[in-house]
Design a protein around this motif. Structure first.
Motif, short mmCIF file in Angstrom:
data_model
loop_
_atom_site.label_atom_id
_atom_site.label_comp_id
_atom_site.label_asym_id
_atom_site.label_seq_id
_atom_site.Cartn_x
_atom_site.Cartn_y
_atom_site.Cartn_z
N LEU A 308 -116.75 -14.52 27.37
CA LEU A 308 -117.52 -15.70 27.77
C LEU A 308 -116.74 -17.01 27.74
O LEU A 308 -117.01 -17.90 28.55
CB LEU A 308 -118.76 -15.83 26.89
CG LEU A 308 -119.77 -14.68 26.96
CD1 LEU A 308 -120.95 -14.94 26.04
CD2 LEU A 308 -120.25 -14.49 28.39
N VAL A 309 -115.79 -17.15 26.82
CA VAL A 309 -115.09 -18.43 26.70
C VAL A 309 -114.36 -18.83 27.98
O VAL A 309 -114.43 -19.99 28.40
CB VAL A 309 -114.11 -18.39 25.50
CG1 VAL A 309 -113.17 -19.60 25.53
CG2 VAL A 309 -114.89 -18.38 24.19
N PRO A 310 -113.66 -17.92 28.68
CA PRO A 310 -113.01 -18.33 29.94
C PRO A 310 -114.00 -18.87 30.96
O PRO A 310 -113.69 -19.81 31.71
CB PRO A 310 -112.37 -17.02 30.43
CG PRO A 310 -112.14 -16.22 29.19
CD PRO A 310 -113.31 -16.52 28.32
N VAL A 311 -115.22 -18.31 30.99
CA VAL A 311 -116.24 -18.80 31.93
C VAL A 311 -116.64 -20.24 31.60
O VAL A 311 -116.75 -21.10 32.48
CB VAL A 311 -117.48 -17.89 31.90
CG1 VAL A 311 -118.57 -18.44 32.83
CG2 VAL A 311 -117.12 -16.47 32.30
N VAL A 312 -116.82 -20.51 30.31
CA VAL A 312 -117.19 -21.86 29.88
C VAL A 312 -116.07 -22.85 30.20
O VAL A 312 -116.33 -23.97 30.67
CB VAL A 312 -117.50 -21.87 28.36
CG1 VAL A 312 -117.75 -23.29 27.88
CG2 VAL A 312 -118.69 -20.98 28.06
N LEU A 313 -114.83 -22.45 29.98
CA LEU A 313 -113.70 -23.33 30.27
C LEU A 313 -113.60 -23.63 31.76
O LEU A 313 -113.34 -24.78 32.16
CB LEU A 313 -112.40 -22.69 29.77
CG LEU A 313 -112.24 -22.57 28.25
CD1 LEU A 313 -110.95 -21.83 27.91
CD2 LEU A 313 -112.27 -23.94 27.58
N LEU A 314 -113.82 -22.63 32.59
CA LEU A 314 -113.77 -22.85 34.03
C LEU A 314 -114.88 -23.79 34.48
O LEU A 314 -114.66 -24.69 35.30
CB LEU A 314 -113.90 -21.50 34.76
CG LEU A 314 -112.67 -20.59 34.73
CD1 LEU A 314 -113.01 -19.24 35.34
CD2 LEU A 314 -111.50 -21.23 35.48
N TYR A 315 -116.07 -23.62 33.92
CA TYR A 315 -117.19 -24.47 34.31
C TYR A 315 -116.92 -25.92 33.89
O TYR A 315 -117.15 -26.86 34.67
CB TYR A 315 -118.48 -23.98 33.66
CG TYR A 315 -119.63 -24.95 33.81
CD1 TYR A 315 -120.28 -25.08 35.03
CD2 TYR A 315 -120.03 -25.75 32.75
CE1 TYR A 315 -121.33 -25.98 35.19
CE2 TYR A 315 -121.07 -26.65 32.90
CZ TYR A 315 -121.72 -26.76 34.11
OH TYR A 315 -122.73 -27.65 34.26
N GLN A 316 -116.43 -26.12 32.66
CA GLN A 316 -116.19 -27.49 32.21
C GLN A 316 -115.05 -28.13 32.99
O GLN A 316 -115.10 -29.31 33.32
CB GLN A 316 -115.91 -27.52 30.71
CG GLN A 316 -115.96 -28.93 30.14
CD GLN A 316 -116.16 -28.94 28.64
OE1 GLN A 316 -115.78 -28.00 27.95
NE2 GLN A 316 -116.74 -30.02 28.13
N GLY A 317 -114.02 -27.34 33.30
CA GLY A 317 -112.93 -27.86 34.12
C GLY A 317 -113.42 -28.28 35.49
O GLY A 317 -112.99 -29.32 36.04
#
Length: 334
Positions: A308-317
């Motif tokens: 899940l963390v990569p998804v959150v990072l992509l969304y915030q980026g």
């Protein structure tokens, strides 16, 4: 690397990301009443962090959840011992969030001024208390053999921890001023530059004093790597000041961000393998091993985090990319 160490590193990363991102939110909020000469300018200042501040706080929520799941004994001792400080911080964050939503619900100047000052207080208090909390972690607090906090709220306050609080307040305020130089134009940009220059004059000696005091109040410098990184924070802060004076605001913002990163990494690096230091007996320190969950729990958490963390990072980026442009009075909706 075992899972206990891995989760300690992940929590360090989460707090580092939180302080880097939420740091400029705190700074912008602290500067709001002073840099906004009228309602339009204050609305511009608020709009610079409008798309980001609530997303930035997710890093703190995730870090707290990670501590609860990975190191429950750390969570229990930390939140019981620091209860009053964390309650005040939570109250300030709630007030700030409400203020962002409520200030524009009424056109009366007194109404908007009230909420602007609440944004100021809701930004200043956490920026100060985070420094107090972090310095208490590395200085040590009274923890008994049963992993329970044996002190009071006033045991958390000392000249050293107050210097830590002042340092984080100044560095976060500088971070916010530099962020405004990247997000505003014209006279507001110039006001942000002047504010950054003034705050930087205070931030450098504050960080230097904190580092010097840390030699006598903590043992983190027994870890050579942590000591080098801590001094590196001072170097990056000095570089940020120099870049600010030469008008290279983006690079100054990055250097000040590296100051926050280096300081956070140095604290956690010097703390490891401990997560809380007992000032009563070193044998009662909480570590990544005696404060952790079961290996199975850590394994499941690792799988979920890597998913899940990569998804959150992509969304915030993506959010930062979409709202990358400068904000001006012309962009306001009346």
């Amino acid at each position: 690397m075992d899972l206990n160490m891995l989760w300690f590193i992940l929590i360090t990363v989460l707090f580092t990301g939180y302080f880097f991102l939420e740091g400029f939110d705190y700074g912008v909020g602290t500067l709001l009443p002073f840099l906004g000469k009228n309602d339009s300018e204050r609305r511009v200042i608020i709009n610079t962090i409008g798309p980001f501040w609530d997303g930035n706080e997710v890093w703190l929520i995730t870090a707290g959840g990670a501590i609860f799941a990975a190191f429950p004994n750390w969570y229990a001792t930390l939140f019981s011992g620091f209860y009053m400080a964390l309650f005040l911080m939570l109250l300030a964050l709630i007030v700030r969030g409400v203020a962002f939503e409520f200030r524009s619900k009424d056109d009366r100047p007194a109404w908007r001024s009230l909420w602007d000052w609440l944004i100021f207080g809701g930004s200043l208090v956490p920026a100060l208390l985070w420094g107090v909390a972090i310095t208490n972690l590395i200085r040590g607090v009274p923890i008994a053999g049963n992993m329970q906090y044996a002190g009071t709220f006033w045991d958390l306050l000392s000249p050293y921890t107050l210097v830590g609080g002042l340092t984080t307040l100044l560095i976060f305020t500088l971070h916010g001023a530099l962020f405004l130089t990247l997000k505003t134009e014209g006279e507001q940009l110039e006001s942000a530059r002047r504010a950054a220059s003034l705050v930087s004059i205070l931030a450098v000696p504050a960080l230097l004093v904190l580092i010097i005091l840390s030699y006598s109040h903590t043992d983190i410098f027994t870890n050579t790597g942590a000591g080098i990184v801590f001094w590196g924070a001072l170097v990056t802060l000095l570089l940020a000041c120099r870049l600010l004076r030469s008008g290279r605001y983006a690079r100054a913002f990055i250097m000040n961000g590296l100051t926050i990163v280096c300081t956070t990494v140095a604290v956690f690096w010097g703390l490891f393998p401990r997560v809380m230091v007992s000032s009563l007996n070193p044998e009662w320190n909480l570590t990544v091993y005696n404060a952790s969950s079961s290996p199975y729990t850590l394994k499941i958490m690792t799988i979920v985090a890597l998913t899940l963390v990569p998804v959150v990072l992509l969304y915030q980026g993506w959010t930062y990319w979409i709202f990358r442009k400068r904000v001006t009075v012309k962009d306001l909706e009346y």
